[in-house]
Structures are given as structure tokens and as C-alpha cells.
Design a protein around this motif. Structure first.
Motif, PDB file in Angstrom:
ATOM      1  N   HIS A 140      39.038  41.731  54.669  1.00 50.84           N
ATOM      2  CA  HIS A 140      37.740  41.752  53.997  1.00 50.84           C
ATOM      3  C   HIS A 140      37.490  40.534  53.101  1.00 50.84           C
ATOM      4  O   HIS A 140      36.789  40.632  52.113  1.00 50.84           O
ATOM      5  N   HIS A 198      39.884  55.413  52.138  1.00 50.95           N
ATOM      6  CA  HIS A 198      38.659  54.625  51.937  1.00 50.95           C
ATOM      7  C   HIS A 198      37.536  55.567  51.491  1.00 50.95           C
ATOM      8  O   HIS A 198      37.416  56.656  52.023  1.00 50.95           O
ATOM      9  N   GLY A 207      35.842  42.007  47.155  1.00 56.39           N
ATOM     10  CA  GLY A 207      35.950  42.360  48.574  1.00 56.39           C
ATOM     11  C   GLY A 207      36.237  43.838  48.793  1.00 56.39           C
ATOM     12  O   GLY A 207      36.524  44.255  49.917  1.00 56.39           O
ATOM     13  N   ASN A 208      36.188  44.625  47.713  1.00 57.64           N
ATOM     14  CA  ASN A 208      36.511  46.050  47.798  1.00 57.64           C
ATOM     15  C   ASN A 208      35.258  46.887  47.547  1.00 57.64           C
ATOM     16  O   ASN A 208      34.634  46.786  46.491  1.00 57.64           O
ATOM     17  N   GLY A 209      34.885  47.701  48.525  1.00 63.93           N
ATOM     18  CA  GLY A 209      33.645  48.482  48.457  1.00 63.93           C
ATOM     19  C   GLY A 209      33.575  49.405  47.252  1.00 63.93           C
ATOM     20  O   GLY A 209      32.539  49.510  46.586  1.00 63.93           O
ATOM     21  N   GLU A 254      42.736  50.260  48.153  1.00 66.21           N
ATOM     22  CA  GLU A 254      42.698  49.463  49.389  1.00 66.21           C
ATOM     23  C   GLU A 254      42.989  47.990  49.104  1.00 66.21           C
ATOM     24  O   GLU A 254      43.478  47.265  49.973  1.00 66.21           O
ATOM     25  N   GLU A 275      45.154  45.063  51.103  1.00 67.40           N
ATOM     26  CA  GLU A 275      44.586  43.742  51.429  1.00 67.40           C
ATOM     27  C   GLU A 275      45.393  42.599  50.806  1.00 67.40           C
ATOM     28  O   GLU A 275      45.546  41.540  51.410  1.00 67.40           O
TER      29      GLU A 275
END
Length: 471
Positions: free
Chosen positions: A470, A450, A388-390, A455, A459
Motif C-alpha cells: 500500500h 482489516h 497508507g493505512n485505511g 496492518e 506492511e
């Protein structure tokens, strides 16, 4: 004749000892350090640092083999074990020289030789200058620990290795048995697996990295098996015999069956033995538990003027714990000697992070979920996967997760546990949080840059309160 009377003498120059000496010198104390082998101790010369150099080479080798995943091409990739080891030794040498420089810079007298306590405030050093007697108002014992041998199969350096042999191998193991799945065992299993060895890990307890949270152990075991390792938990090595060309082992598995297996080499990583013999502890009647010196939170022993830090004391046996204790002891000594700027703080083991540099990495601080419940806390648990982390996806490192444990009533952070890329760097966010006694709101109100892997810290906290964005 040279003056041999000091304010502080430190016995041992590992990450605990040399840091204790530097902090003592900074506080204006006349300081000496005694070392029998290499300045920097095991950590810099044979432990934490050179192993990270080895693991970095293995990591790059791994990425080169997976170049295609990044739209790149690399052919005929090979590993030169001798060159990898040579690089690692170069890193160790550079750091050893760095400590030598720090001793000079801080005007710390170095006595090379074996130190032994002969009376309160008196240390005898047997070394290159013969026998010297040093005296001090305060002595800090920082003699560390060494690898524990299997009682029925001591390491021979040829077929049966400790971490020390595993760092300078004379040949690449084809089929490797690793006994013990703590940080050292798992790191070497990871290194040799990445370098192309066929690796089997045997762990007596019911899961790998048994000090970690159970969810981390489960994830890591799956990841290691996927990389081709064989993992046997709840198993024990009952016999280990070395021959000219290999090692034969009898392994008792979970179901009670004893299986005979052949390996080319074995690494024994079943814990440590404190270096408390022949240093004169008995003469001073120093209290110990299973060989480890008993201390209070300021590193005092039961003998006035005698202090102890690092692996020679209680767990966790980690370099950064030793360094921190070195500072605490130096400041407590300076305060006793009337220094107005010395403000020692007690050691809190709950705030010491643990890192294991296997592939994927693991890192944690504080209580596991099970330990928090055992301690009577009602908990809120957050969990956030790197998928879920870009940034993790962009890096091609989307495997892993962060788990956070909070006290449901107070919002206090009780523990944080992570597995995945670069988590050993990220754990510090939670360590600062625990040291500063932050609550869930403090983490939630913090702005995380970001796109970053960090991040996922944010979360995982949000997740504990049903607010993850996310996932």
C-alpha cells in the motif's frame, strides 16, 4: 507472638515487589512484603498509571478542540485542572486498593515500615508496630528509585517540580520549562502543552527521546514543534533560580551561547537515583554499579539468598521489566527450595518493549538501526507510514510510521520502532515476535485483520523486503 519467619520476604511493593510476592505465594512459599509508603509503589500511586489518567484527559481535551475535523461542533471548551488531577488520584487509589486485595487473596503478610537488612536472611522493619525482626531463607530487594535532582537547584514543589509535584499541581503553569526529554519529561511536556501551557523542552543530547531510533526522534521533534513546543537539543541548564512568582534559567544552547529565560515553573526529569541507601547493603557487602545492585539474569546478587529486581538494578528502568523480574526471581527461589513446577527463564533486555505516552505516542523493542549496525549486523530496514493505512485515515490519525530492522542474512527481527496513534498497544506484536524468535516469513504469513492500525506492522515487514502493498 506472630510468626516472623518466612520463605521469602520482598522489600518494596512496586510493580516488581508485589508481583514477586504474588508469584512466590502461588508457588506455595510463605511470603511477606515490606512497604514504607503505599502498596503498589511509585508506578501505581505516583507514576505510570496516574500519569496515563492525566494524559487521557489531555487527549480528550485535544480532540474536543479539534471536533470540527470530525464533522462535530463543541463550543466553550474549558479544562478544569483540579478535576483532571482529582480523576487521576481516584485511578491511583483504586489500583492501590486492588494491590491490598491481592495481598489478602494470596495470604501475603504485609509489614508497613522501613526495612533494613541486618544480616543474611534477616530484615529489621521499623514501622507502626515499633521494630520487628523478620527472617527468611530468601530476600528480594525491590526498593525502586526516585527522581534525580539538579545538584544546583533541588525541587521545592512550588516552582521547581519533579514528576511527583507535576502530577498534583497547585496551579496551571503558564510558561513551563521541562529539563530532560526521556519518557517522563516528554509525557509531562505533552500533557501541559495539550492543557494550554507554553512549553520549552531542554535536552542535553543531540535529539529528543535519545534512547529511541534516530528516525523516531526526528519525527517526534517535528510533531511537538508543530504543536507549539519549543525544543532545545544539545543544550544544558546552567542555572535555575526559583522566586515567589517564577523561575529564571540560564540555558546554554547548541552554539555555546548562554541565554537567560523566565518561566513560571520547571519540571526536572533528568533520570533516577536508586533507593539503595539505608537498607543495609553495606552490611552484607552487596555489589553495586553507580548505586544500582548487580544481578545475574535470574536476579541473584553476589550474596547467597539475596535477590534484586526492578529500578534498583540495571536498566531499562521500566515497570514491566520489574514485574517480569519479580516472576523470574520468585520461580528461581522456588526451584532452589525444591519446587518441581518452577521453571525460571533468564531475563533478556532485548525483548523488553519501551512505551512513551506523549502525543503522538512512541513505542519500540530491540535494537535501533544504528545499534544493529554497530553490533555487526547487515540489516534490512522496512518503513511504512500510517498515511497508507485505511484505519488510520478513518480515525483522523494518519501521522506516524512503523520501522522494522531485520538481519539481512537470517531474517531475524532485530528491532521495531513506531510513532503515532495507539502504537503503545501495537508494539506487543513485535515483542511476541522477538520473544518467539520469529523471522520475516512468520510475520509475512500472518493474517492481520482489516481495517486495523496493526496492518501497518505487516506492511513495515513487507517493506523491508521490497514487498509493501500500500505504498
Amino acid at each position: 507472638m506472630a510468626d516472623t519467619n518466612y520463605d521469602v520476604i520482598v522489600l518494596g511493593s512496586g510493580p516488581g515487589g508485589y508481583v514477586a510476592a504474588i508469584r512466590s505465594a502461588q508457588l506455595g512459599l510463605k511470603t511477606a512484603i515490606v512497604e514504607r509508603e503505599n502498596l503498589g509503589g511509585i508506578c501505581l500511586n505516583w507514576g505510570c498509571i496516574p500519569t496515563k489518567a492525566l494524559l487521557r484527559s489531555a487527549e480528550i481535551f485535544h480532540y474536543m478542540q479539534h471536533a470540527k475535523d470530525y464533522g462535530l461542533a463543541a463550543q466553550n471548551i474549558t479544562a478544569d485542572l483540579d478535576a483532571v488531577v482529582k480523576r487521576s488520584r481516584g485511578v491511583a487509589k483504586q489500583l492501590n486498593q486492588g494491590v491490598t486485595h491481592l495481598m489478602k487473596k494470596n495470604k501475603i503478610t504485609v509489614h508497613m515500615g522501613d526495612g533494613k537488612l541486618v544480616a543474611a536472611g534477616k530484615l529489621e522493619v521499623t514501622g507502626e508496630k515499633g521494630v520487628e525482626t523478620l527472617t527468611a531463607k530468601h530476600i528480594i530487594v525491590a526498593t525502586g528509585a526516585r527522581a534525580r535532582d539538579l545538584p544546583f537547584a533541588p525541587a521545592d514543589g512550588k516552582r521547581i517540580w519533579t514528576y511527583r509535584h507535576a502530577m498534583t499541581p497547585s496551579e496551571m503553569p503558564k510558561k513551563l520549562l521541562v529539563i530532560g526529554s526521556g519518557a517522563i519529561g516528554i509525557e509531562f511536556a505533552s500533557f501541559y502543552n495539550d492543557m494550554g501551557a507554553d512549553v520549552t523542552v531542554v535536552e542535553m543530547l543531540d535529539r529528543v527521546v535519545p534512547v529511541e531510533d534516530a528516525d523516531i526522534s526526528t519525527f517526534l521533534e517535528k510533531a511537538l514543534k508543530k504543536q507549539g513546543m519549543k525544543i532545545l537539543t544539545g543544550a544544558g541548564v546552567e542555572e535555575l533560580k526559583a522566586s515567589a512568582n517564577g523561575v529564571s534559567a540560564k540555558i546554554k544552547t547548541k552554539d555555546g551561547k548562554v541565554e537567560a529565560s523566565e518561566f513560571t515553573h520547571a519540571i526536572v526529569a533528568i533520570g533516577i537515583v536508586p533507593n539503595t541507601e539505608n537498607i543495609g547493603l553495606e552490611t552484607l557487602k552487596v555489589e553495586t554499579t553507580k548505586g544500582h545492585i548487580n544481578t545475574d539474569p535470574y536476579c541473584r546478587t553476589n550474596v547467597k539468598g539475596l535477590w534484586a529486581i526492578g529500578d534498583v538494578t540495571a536498566p531499562p528502568w521500566l515497570a514491566h521489566k520489574a514485574s517480569h523480574e519479580g516472576v523470574i526471581a520468585a520461580e528461581a527461589i522456588a526451584k532452589e527450595l525444591g519446587h518441581k513446577d518452577a521453571h525460571p527463564h533468564p531475563m533478556d533486555a532485548q525483548n523488553i518493549p519501551g512505551c512513551t505516552y506523549c502525543h503522538p505516542q512512541i513505542a519500540s523493542v530491540g535494537l535501533t538501526e544504528a545499534k544493529a549496525k554497530e553490533a555487526g549486523h547487515e540489516v534490512r530496514v522496512g518503513n511504512f507510514p500510517f498515511i497508507g493505512n485505511g484505519k488510520a485515515i478513518a480515525l483522523g490519525e494518519a501521522e506516524g510510521f512503523i520501522k522494522t530492522v531485520f538481519d539481512a542474512k537470517s531474517g531475524e527481527l532485530l528491532g521495531a520502532h513506531m510513532v503515532g496513534a495507539e502504537v503503545t498497544e501495537m508494539i506487543q506484536g513485535f515483542t511476541i515476535g522477538k520473544t518467539a524468535e520469529l523471522v520475516e516469513e512468520d510475520f509475512m504469513h500472518t493474517v492481520f485483520a482489516h481495517p486495523t492500525m496493526s496492518e501497518a506492522i505487516h506492511e513495515s515487514v513487507l517493506s523491508a523486503y521490497g514487498r509493501a502493498l500500500h505504498i
